[in-house]
Design a protein around this motif. Structure first.
Motif, PDB file in Angstrom:
ATOM      1  N   ALA A 140      22.183  -0.279  65.274  1.00 49.49           N
ATOM      2  CA  ALA A 140      22.722  -0.467  63.929  1.00 49.49           C
ATOM      3  C   ALA A 140      24.207  -0.810  64.002  1.00 49.49           C
ATOM      4  CB  ALA A 140      22.523   0.811  63.124  1.00 49.49           C
ATOM      5  N   PRO A 141      24.702  -1.631  63.078  1.00 53.42           N
ATOM      6  CA  PRO A 141      24.002  -2.235  61.944  1.00 53.42           C
ATOM      7  C   PRO A 141      23.418  -3.608  62.230  1.00 53.42           C
ATOM      8  CG  PRO A 141      26.324  -2.675  61.720  1.00 53.42           C
ATOM      9  CD  PRO A 141      26.163  -1.897  63.010  1.00 53.42           C
ATOM     10  N   TRP A 142      23.445  -4.035  63.515  1.00 54.53           N
ATOM     11  CA  TRP A 142      22.942  -5.380  63.823  1.00 54.53           C
ATOM     12  C   TRP A 142      21.421  -5.463  63.712  1.00 54.53           C
ATOM     13  CZ3 TRP A 142      27.088  -3.107  66.223  1.00 54.53           C
ATOM     14  CH2 TRP A 142      28.321  -3.741  65.990  1.00 54.53           C
ATOM     15  N   ASP A 143      20.756  -4.350  63.890  1.00 55.43           N
ATOM     16  CA  ASP A 143      19.398  -4.252  63.365  1.00 55.43           C
ATOM     17  C   ASP A 143      19.331  -2.961  62.566  1.00 55.43           C
ATOM     18  OD1 ASP A 143      18.091  -3.555  66.678  1.00 55.43           O
ATOM     19  OD2 ASP A 143      19.071  -2.204  65.280  1.00 55.43           O
ATOM     20  N   ASP A 144      18.289  -2.823  61.775  1.00 56.55           N
ATOM     21  CA  ASP A 144      18.329  -1.846  60.693  1.00 56.55           C
ATOM     22  C   ASP A 144      17.376  -0.682  60.887  1.00 56.55           C
ATOM     23  OD1 ASP A 144      20.270  -3.119  59.041  1.00 56.55           O
ATOM     24  OD2 ASP A 144      18.775  -4.622  58.531  1.00 56.55           O
ATOM     25  N   GLY A 145      17.599   0.319  60.061  1.00 56.46           N
ATOM     26  CA  GLY A 145      16.753   1.498  60.054  1.00 56.46           C
ATOM     27  C   GLY A 145      17.584   2.752  59.895  1.00 56.46           C
ATOM     28  N   MET A 146      16.991   3.871  60.325  1.00 55.26           N
ATOM     29  CA  MET A 146      17.680   5.139  60.250  1.00 55.26           C
ATOM     30  C   MET A 146      18.530   5.338  61.506  1.00 55.26           C
ATOM     31  SD  MET A 146      16.209   6.005  57.397  1.00 55.26           S
ATOM     32  CE  MET A 146      15.856   4.283  57.040  1.00 55.26           C
ATOM     33  N   VAL A 147      19.681   5.968  61.330  1.00 56.06           N
ATOM     34  CA  VAL A 147      20.543   6.313  62.456  1.00 56.06           C
ATOM     35  C   VAL A 147      20.679   7.835  62.461  1.00 56.06           C
ATOM     36  CG1 VAL A 147      22.769   5.965  63.559  1.00 56.06           C
ATOM     37  CG2 VAL A 147      21.781   4.145  62.169  1.00 56.06           C
ATOM     38  N   TRP A 148      19.954   8.468  63.373  1.00 55.35           N
ATOM     39  CA  TRP A 148      20.005   9.920  63.526  1.00 55.35           C
ATOM     40  C   TRP A 148      20.975  10.234  64.645  1.00 55.35           C
ATOM     41  CZ3 TRP A 148      17.403  12.560  59.874  1.00 55.35           C
ATOM     42  CH2 TRP A 148      16.313  11.934  59.243  1.00 55.35           C
ATOM     43  N   SER A 149      21.995  11.015  64.358  1.00 53.37           N
ATOM     44  CA  SER A 149      23.005  11.308  65.355  1.00 53.37           C
ATOM     45  C   SER A 149      23.462  12.761  65.189  1.00 53.37           C
ATOM     46  CB  SER A 149      24.183  10.347  65.203  1.00 53.37           C
ATOM     47  OG  SER A 149      25.109  10.505  66.256  1.00 53.37           O
ATOM     48  N   LYS A 150      24.388  13.152  66.039  1.00 52.29           N
ATOM     49  CA  LYS A 150      24.974  14.491  65.975  1.00 52.29           C
ATOM     50  C   LYS A 150      26.491  14.378  66.013  1.00 52.29           C
ATOM     51  CE  LYS A 150      21.127  17.010  66.233  1.00 52.29           C
ATOM     52  NZ  LYS A 150      20.722  17.965  65.169  1.00 52.29           N
ATOM     53  N   THR A 151      27.150  15.267  65.300  1.00 53.06           N
ATOM     54  CA  THR A 151      28.598  15.357  65.385  1.00 53.06           C
ATOM     55  C   THR A 151      28.968  15.982  66.732  1.00 53.06           C
ATOM     56  OG1 THR A 151      28.612  17.556  64.383  1.00 53.06           O
ATOM     57  CG2 THR A 151      28.757  15.665  62.889  1.00 53.06           C
ATOM     58  N   PRO A 152      30.246  15.913  67.113  1.00 48.00           N
ATOM     59  CA  PRO A 152      30.632  16.514  68.398  1.00 48.00           C
ATOM     60  C   PRO A 152      30.257  17.985  68.535  1.00 48.00           C
ATOM     61  CG  PRO A 152      32.375  15.090  67.612  1.00 48.00           C
ATOM     62  CD  PRO A 152      31.349  15.144  66.516  1.00 48.00           C
ATOM     63  N   ASP A 153      30.166  18.718  67.427  1.00 44.53           N
ATOM     64  CA  ASP A 153      29.774  20.128  67.519  1.00 44.53           C
ATOM     65  C   ASP A 153      28.278  20.332  67.274  1.00 44.53           C
ATOM     66  OD1 ASP A 153      29.670  19.609  64.825  1.00 44.53           O
ATOM     67  OD2 ASP A 153      31.037  21.217  64.209  1.00 44.53           O
ATOM     68  N   GLY A 154      27.495  19.232  67.291  1.00 43.52           N
ATOM     69  CA  GLY A 154      26.040  19.361  67.290  1.00 43.52           C
ATOM     70  C   GLY A 154      25.369  19.377  65.938  1.00 43.52           C
ATOM     71  N   ARG A 155      26.084  19.078  64.863  1.00 45.68           N
ATOM     72  CA  ARG A 155      25.468  19.083  63.533  1.00 45.68           C
ATOM     73  C   ARG A 155      24.931  17.695  63.166  1.00 45.68           C
ATOM     74  NH1 ARG A 155      29.872  22.139  59.839  1.00 45.68           N
ATOM     75  NH2 ARG A 155      31.341  21.075  61.262  1.00 45.68           N
ATOM     76  N   THR A 156      24.015  17.687  62.200  1.00 48.78           N
ATOM     77  CA  THR A 156      23.359  16.439  61.791  1.00 48.78           C
ATOM     78  C   THR A 156      24.365  15.431  61.265  1.00 48.78           C
ATOM     79  OG1 THR A 156      21.253  17.495  61.283  1.00 48.78           O
ATOM     80  CG2 THR A 156      21.735  15.437  60.147  1.00 48.78           C
ATOM     81  N   TRP A 157      24.187  14.190  61.702  1.00 49.92           N
ATOM     82  CA  TRP A 157      24.983  13.061  61.215  1.00 49.92           C
ATOM     83  C   TRP A 157      24.011  11.897  61.070  1.00 49.92           C
ATOM     84  CZ3 TRP A 157      29.313  10.162  64.330  1.00 49.92           C
ATOM     85  CH2 TRP A 157      30.112   9.433  63.439  1.00 49.92           C
ATOM     86  N   PHE A 158      23.757  11.492  59.833  1.00 51.67           N
ATOM     87  CA  PHE A 158      22.661  10.572  59.537  1.00 51.67           C
ATOM     88  C   PHE A 158      23.137   9.472  58.598  1.00 51.67           C
ATOM     89  CE2 PHE A 158      19.475   9.569  56.219  1.00 51.67           C
ATOM     90  CZ  PHE A 158      18.514   8.937  56.989  1.00 51.67           C
ATOM     91  N   ALA A 159      22.606   8.263  58.802  1.00 53.56           N
ATOM     92  CA  ALA A 159      22.944   7.150  57.910  1.00 53.56           C
ATOM     93  C   ALA A 159      21.811   6.137  57.918  1.00 53.56           C
ATOM     94  CB  ALA A 159      24.248   6.487  58.352  1.00 53.56           C
ATOM     95  N   THR A 160      21.796   5.284  56.897  1.00 56.36           N
ATOM     96  CA  THR A 160      20.834   4.192  56.814  1.00 56.36           C
ATOM     97  C   THR A 160      21.574   2.860  56.844  1.00 56.36           C
ATOM     98  OG1 THR A 160      20.917   4.186  54.384  1.00 56.36           O
ATOM     99  CG2 THR A 160      19.209   5.545  55.431  1.00 56.36           C
ATOM    100  N   THR A 161      20.912   1.847  57.384  1.00 53.60           N
ATOM    101  CA  THR A 161      21.379   0.469  57.250  1.00 53.60           C
ATOM    102  C   THR A 161      20.169  -0.399  56.936  1.00 53.60           C
ATOM    103  OG1 THR A 161      21.088  -0.205  59.572  1.00 53.60           O
ATOM    104  CG2 THR A 161      23.167   0.845  58.989  1.00 53.60           C
ATOM    105  N   ALA A 162      20.345  -1.404  56.071  1.00 53.64           N
ATOM    106  CA  ALA A 162      19.177  -2.163  55.606  1.00 53.64           C
ATOM    107  C   ALA A 162      19.473  -3.624  55.287  1.00 53.64           C
ATOM    108  CB  ALA A 162      18.585  -1.484  54.365  1.00 53.64           C
TER     109      ALA A 162
END
Length: 569
Positions: A140-162
């Motif tokens: 992402a964002p050159w191809d699309d979908g959900m981006v499931w990630s973690k912050t440096p301290d391990g918490r959820t970090w999520f975004a969409t691109t479409a």
């Protein structure tokens, strides 16, 4: 509103986290734009009420979409787009539950048989409950979908691109540029400790069982691919901007914990950048909502009033954050002015890219403008025309392997505008731009709404504003792959002929400047040619200020070497 996961009763806990690029998409879902069905062209999209619950532990998403349409022609079916990876559990029409046999979605084009035919002018409301494992973006964002990630301290970090594959990746929509809903309400439920900044105005935050929160937003006429979900343990900087047009615009930046100093430095760019755009283009189009930016685990995207930012706070040599600036430009070129067809995609990216050199000029003068334009010039490929004159998908434009112009919509589009501005002058250029963006030359807060535009319309506006016909200009730069070539030929009597050679055109009356021993003159090139005196010892420089986009063999050789080096790696 009830807990969506419980409401839909989907077996989400059994879902393993999907790898990037999965679940796979159908060809239909991966396509954004292209031909519409007759049922889709018959619909006016009045309103979308979208409820989501983000379930990070399962990397899953549940949703209820309540969509209201008005029929322009008689229809017996509703046809909307939705990825089949998000199976539907229930559909009702105007409050009446439909049997499971009333809908089908084998390839991602959801077809709903209505209980009774819908006459022209009549309204219908569909409530669609769905959920599952949405497609995960590979890059992402050159191809699309959900981006499931973690912050440096391990918490959820999520975004969409479409933008590339379309809105149907996570909500049922009409996946075509001109099928924007007139308004959207968003309700985003997230786990404890997380926030969900999104499009439009924040209406309120509901506190739910298990320390969950539901974030309620309202946006008017958002671009279909600009609806965005962003979830993380965000902190927020907010302020307001007193516009030169008299209104006050809320500004907010949501960033990850531990980045306060960097975030404040980026936020300090908001007001001066906004002032540049308002002075150069016109009023910020969504001043009654907000100027919003959110840090994302991908590079960036122009999500209306909630632009995604992932540039790691890296300022370029020109002294400002180019990504923040470029994405903000799309509030005017992309969200206020939306291409009526992906074939007109350059209206987003060409104008958006040209705004960066103009901002460099605004801040530092002509030298910075020229340096930034020169960087863009070396990236122009000229492999395919920018405009093909037919209904296209986003990928058919963005992907050279599919015959598309690719990044030429950015850099060649920008340089074409640079040349046009010199050709017709600043007054005409910026007037034509204002009319194109706002539909009028006197935009003020409250007297315009988002609009759709096309290449043909911009061409007509330029001709009307100038009182001249510049079709030859647009045909050469937009509808031909190769650039105009200025051929010089020595003639008898110490004279030199300059003649334009343009594919597909008999005449290209583009003026050109020449410098003879340091004295610059402008040649009209009325019939595409001119003859100048070049006595022995005369030093001739063609286009000394680089006003005109034209073929440059040196750049072609440079690009060829660069491509060969990349292919050997």
């Amino acid at each position: 509103m009830r807990h969506l996961a419980a409401l839909l009763a989907l077996p989400l806990l059994a879902l393993a986290p999907p790898p990037k690029g999965s679940p796979p998409l159908t060809e239909q879902t991966q396509r954004s734009g292209g031909p519409l069905t007759p049922e889709q062209t018959a619909l006016r999209f009045d309103h979308a009420d979208l409820s989501f619950e983000v379930l990070p532990d399962q990397q899953a998403l549940t949703g209820i979409a309540t969509l209201t349409f008005t029929a322009r022609a008689a229809i017996t079916r509703l046809v909307v787009d939705l990825d089949r990876n998000l199976p539907i559990s229930a559909i009702s029409i105007d409050g009446r539950a439909l049997p499971r046999t009333a809908w089908t979605n084998p390839e991602g084009r959801l077809t709903i048989t209505l209980p009774h035919p819908l006459a022209p002018g009549k309204q219908v409301t569909a409530r669609i409950s769905y959920g599952g494992t949405p497609h995960v973006a590979v890059n992402a964002p050159w191809d699309d979908g959900m981006v499931w990630s973690k912050t440096p301290d391990g918490r959820t970090w999520f975004a969409t691109t479409a933008e590339g594959y379309g809105c149907d990746l996570f909500w049922p929509c009409l996946d075509f540029p001109t099928r924007e809903p007139a308004s959207v309400d968003l309700h985003i439920t997230v786990p404890a400790g997380l926030k969900a900044p999104s499009n439009g105005r924040l209406l309120g935050i509901d506190h739910l069982p298990n320390d969950r929160t539901r974030w309620n937003w309202r946006a008017r006429q958002p671009n279909t691919y600009a609806i965005a979900l962003n979830v993380g343990p965000y902190e927020e900087i907010s302020g307001s901007y007193k516009s030169r047009f008299g209104n006050t615009i809320p500004m907010s930046y949501w960033y990850l914990p531990g980045e306060k100093a960097k975030a404040e430095a980026l936020f300090a760019e908001f007001a001066p950048t906004l002032d540049f755009f308002e002075a150069t283009v016109g009023p910020y189009p969504f001043g009654d909502e907000k100027l919003g930016v959110v840090e994302t685990p991908h590079k960036g995207m122009e999500h209306q009033t909630i632009n995604a930012y992932g540039n790691n706070y890296a300022k370029a040599p020109e002294g400002f954050d180019w990504l923040f600036h470029h994405e903000l430009s799309h509030e005017w070129f992309g969200n206020q002015l939306t291409a009526a067809n992906w074939d007109d995609y350059w209206l987003h990216e060409g104008f958006g890219s040209y705004m960066q050199p103009l901002y460099g000029r605004w801040r530092e003068g002509e030298a910075r403008y020229n340096v930034m334009l020169d960087t863009q010039r070396n990236q122009i490929a000229n492999d395919h025309p920018i405009v093909r004159g037919k209904v296209l998908t986003e990928e058919e434009v963005y992907e050279p392997k599919l015959g598309g112009p690719g990044t030429d919509i950015y850099y060649k589009g920008s340089w074409m505008l640079h040349s046009l501005r010199w050709l017709i002058g600043d007054a005409a250029f910026f007037k034509a731009m204002r009319i194109m963006v706002y539909g009028r030359d006197d935009p003020k807060p409250g007297n315009f709404r988002p609009r759709f535009g096309s290449t043909a319309e911009y061409q007509r506006i330029v001709n009307q504003v100038t009182g001249k016909n510049y079709d030859w200009f647009f045909d050469a730069y937009l509808r031909q792959a190769s650039l105009p070539d200025l051929v010089t030929t020595p003639l008898a009597g110490h004279r030199t002929e300059l003649r334009w050679k343009v594919p597909g055109a008999s005449t290209f009356p583009m003026p050109i400047e020449v410098s003879l021993d340091g004295r610059t003159q402008r040649l009209a090139m009325t019939n595409g040619a001119a003859i100048i005196d070049t006595s022995p010892g005369t030093h001739l420089v063609i286009d000394p200020e680089a006003r005109v986009l034209r073929r440059n063999p040196a750049i072609e050789a440079f690009r060829s070497r660069s491509n060969q080096q990349r292919s050997r790696k």
